[in-house]
Scaffold this motif. Structure first.
Motif, PDB file in Angstrom:
ATOM      1  N   LEU A  27      38.434  42.441  45.283  1.00 28.04           N
ATOM      2  CA  LEU A  27      37.457  42.341  44.211  1.00 28.04           C
ATOM      3  C   LEU A  27      37.817  43.404  43.194  1.00 28.04           C
ATOM      4  O   LEU A  27      38.062  44.564  43.563  1.00 28.04           O
ATOM      5  N   ARG A  64      38.025  43.505  50.112  1.00 33.91           N
ATOM      6  CA  ARG A  64      36.816  42.769  50.490  1.00 33.91           C
ATOM      7  C   ARG A  64      36.523  42.869  51.986  1.00 33.91           C
ATOM      8  O   ARG A  64      35.355  42.770  52.394  1.00 33.91           O
ATOM      9  N   THR A  67      36.999  38.175  41.303  1.00 40.34           N
ATOM     10  CA  THR A  67      36.967  38.008  42.750  1.00 40.34           C
ATOM     11  C   THR A  67      38.122  37.137  43.229  1.00 40.34           C
ATOM     12  O   THR A  67      38.319  36.025  42.733  1.00 40.34           O
TER      13      THR A  67
END
Length: 205
Positions: A25, A92, A20
């Motif tokens: 991600l 993300r 992350t």
């Protein structure tokens, strides 16, 4: 045997992590979610241009049932590969897959592997690729115990070469006129980053 020693014997490439960052991600592929992005990736003209294809000469074949099967077979089998690590790049902000990162060509004796990244149009020009590269390279050095990660980049892709240099990849050599693209000869550049270099700058040289 401690966990670190196990990594060096069996580098853990089959144990797919979730990595992350601030904007991306990296995770294992989920075909239920990722198939539209993977179709986009495999039919993207720019992706083809910077690999060994030449879509400017002949149109890409239409996406059909065979292409869908091949795509699903390939990405569906990534988790079972012990000698490579393939992860989806997820934006993300949207929660959507926008490409892939890969560590492959694992050489246990040399603690080295290759690297590649490919992004759809939705993932380009926003720094997502640079962050994804830092995440996977950091994982390779800090978690898998690699000593060297290398890549090749064609000369008609200066944007990618600059992005790799930004993370710390160093130009090691050039194979001149390695690709014939659109009637023009194109060089192929070798770049690599070593563990001691990563330890110094952590992807920010």
């Amino acid at each position: 045997m401690n966990h670190r020693a196990a990594d060096l014997r069996q580098p853990g490439l089959s144990d797919e992590p979730v990595l992350t960052g601030e904007r991306v991600l990296l995770r294992p592929f989920d075909l239920a979610q990722d198939s539209p992005a993977l179709r986009d990736l495999l039919t993207d003209v720019e992706v083809g241009r910077f690999t060994e294809g030449d879509p400017g000469v002949e149109p890409a074949p239409p996406w059909d049932a065979d292409a869908e099967r091949r795509m699903r077979d390939w990405y569906g089998s990534r988790a079972a590969q012990a000698d490579r690590l393939d992860l989806a790049v997820v934006d993300r902000a949207s929660g959507r897959c926008v490409g892939e990162v890969v560590l492959n060509g694992w050489s246990p004796a040399n603690r080295s592997c290759g690297f590649r990244i490919a992004l759809t149009a939705a993932g380009r020009d926003r720094g997502l690729g640079t962050e994804a590269t830092r995440l996977i390279v950091g994982h390779g050095f800090e978690r898998l115990g690699l000593h060297r990660i290398s890549l090749t980049v064609f000369g008609h892709n200066p944007r990618a070469r600059q992005a790799y240099a930004k993370v710390g990849f160093v130009l090691e050599g050039t194979r001149r006129d390695a690709l014939r693209y659109g009637g023009v000869w194109v060089d192929d550049h070798d770049m690599a980053i070593l563990a001691p270099e990563w330890q110094r700058h952590r992807g920010h040289p």
